[in-house]
Design a protein around this motif. Sequence first.
Motif, PDB file in Angstrom:
ATOM      1  N   ARG A 167       0.841  -1.209   0.000  1.00  0.00           N
ATOM      2  CA  ARG A 167       0.000   0.000   0.000  1.00  0.00           C
ATOM      3  C   ARG A 167       0.872   1.255   0.000  1.00  0.00           C
ATOM      4  O   ARG A 167       0.599   2.219  -0.726  1.00  0.00           O
ATOM      5  N   ALA A 170       2.449   1.680  -3.451  1.00  0.00           N
ATOM      6  CA  ALA A 170       1.452   2.160  -4.415  1.00  0.00           C
ATOM      7  C   ALA A 170       1.157   3.643  -4.195  1.00  0.00           C
ATOM      8  O   ALA A 170       1.046   4.410  -5.159  1.00  0.00           O
ATOM      9  N   LEU A 171       1.051   4.062  -2.944  1.00  0.00           N
ATOM     10  CA  LEU A 171       0.799   5.467  -2.633  1.00  0.00           C
ATOM     11  C   LEU A 171       1.965   6.338  -3.102  1.00  0.00           C
ATOM     12  O   LEU A 171       1.761   7.381  -3.723  1.00  0.00           O
ATOM     13  N   GLN A 173       4.052   5.673  -5.505  1.00  0.00           N
ATOM     14  CA  GLN A 173       4.046   5.697  -6.973  1.00  0.00           C
ATOM     15  C   GLN A 173       2.968   6.663  -7.490  1.00  0.00           C
ATOM     16  O   GLN A 173       3.214   7.397  -8.443  1.00  0.00           O
ATOM     17  N   THR A 174       1.814   6.666  -6.863  1.00  0.00           N
ATOM     18  CA  THR A 174       0.736   7.565  -7.259  1.00  0.00           C
ATOM     19  C   THR A 174       1.156   9.007  -7.063  1.00  0.00           C
ATOM     20  O   THR A 174       0.932   9.857  -7.934  1.00  0.00           O
ATOM     21  N   ARG A 175       1.771   9.300  -5.936  1.00  0.00           N
ATOM     22  CA  ARG A 175       2.240  10.668  -5.668  1.00  0.00           C
ATOM     23  C   ARG A 175       3.315  11.083  -6.672  1.00  0.00           C
ATOM     24  O   ARG A 175       3.321  12.221  -7.140  1.00  0.00           O
ATOM     25  N   GLN A 177       3.700  10.001  -9.715  1.00  0.00           N
ATOM     26  CA  GLN A 177       3.066  10.215 -11.028  1.00  0.00           C
ATOM     27  C   GLN A 177       2.325  11.549 -11.048  1.00  0.00           C
ATOM     28  O   GLN A 177       2.308  12.234 -12.067  1.00  0.00           O
ATOM     29  N   ALA A 178       1.728  11.919  -9.932  1.00  0.00           N
ATOM     30  CA  ALA A 178       0.988  13.185  -9.859  1.00  0.00           C
ATOM     31  C   ALA A 178       1.920  14.377  -9.993  1.00  0.00           C
ATOM     32  O   ALA A 178       1.528  15.436 -10.477  1.00  0.00           O
TER      33      ALA A 178
END
Length: 180
Positions: A167, A170-171, A173-175, A177-178
């Motif tokens: 988790r 993934a968080l 990686q999301t940050r 990408q943002a």
Amino acid sequence: MSTTLTTLAAACTAQTTLATPLGKLLLARTERGLAGAWFEGQKHHPAPFTAVRRPDDALLGRAADQLLAYFAGERDDFDLPLDLLGTDFQRAVWQQLLAIPSAGTTSYGAIAKALGSPSAVRAVGGAVGRNPLSVIVPCHRVVGTDGSMTGYAGGVDRKRALLALERATALAQTRAQAHA
């Protein structure tokens, strides 16, 4: 040792041990691919077997590097040739495990349904528990139908830690990408 573990032990050509944040992992390979990754003290851990200790083995080295990157939150998947030694049913279950996305979960019942045997929940549980490739074949991603942390051959505390790590990865990686 079960027949599957006896077969696996006889097929292994090299082994090494890797220190991870969750304890030592025994890695083992056959001529065809990575065949084992067991935490020390894990249920269904093979008894010591005769495969030569080869920390310099190229495949075992790749597996170790990828596992260390996983534990560091730098990767969420594995790119390794696998040699899944088990019964046809076990291998079918383990293939279902490989389809669970990182940071995701599924239930034993959902796997049984996906295999076309919705009443085979206990058999699925047995196959999940005998997965010889901890972390790499992500049996830790299987939870109870209600989302509860059910058994894990490596221990429920490790299961929770692996899911939390995924988790967090993934968080991150999301940050990233943002902000890209």
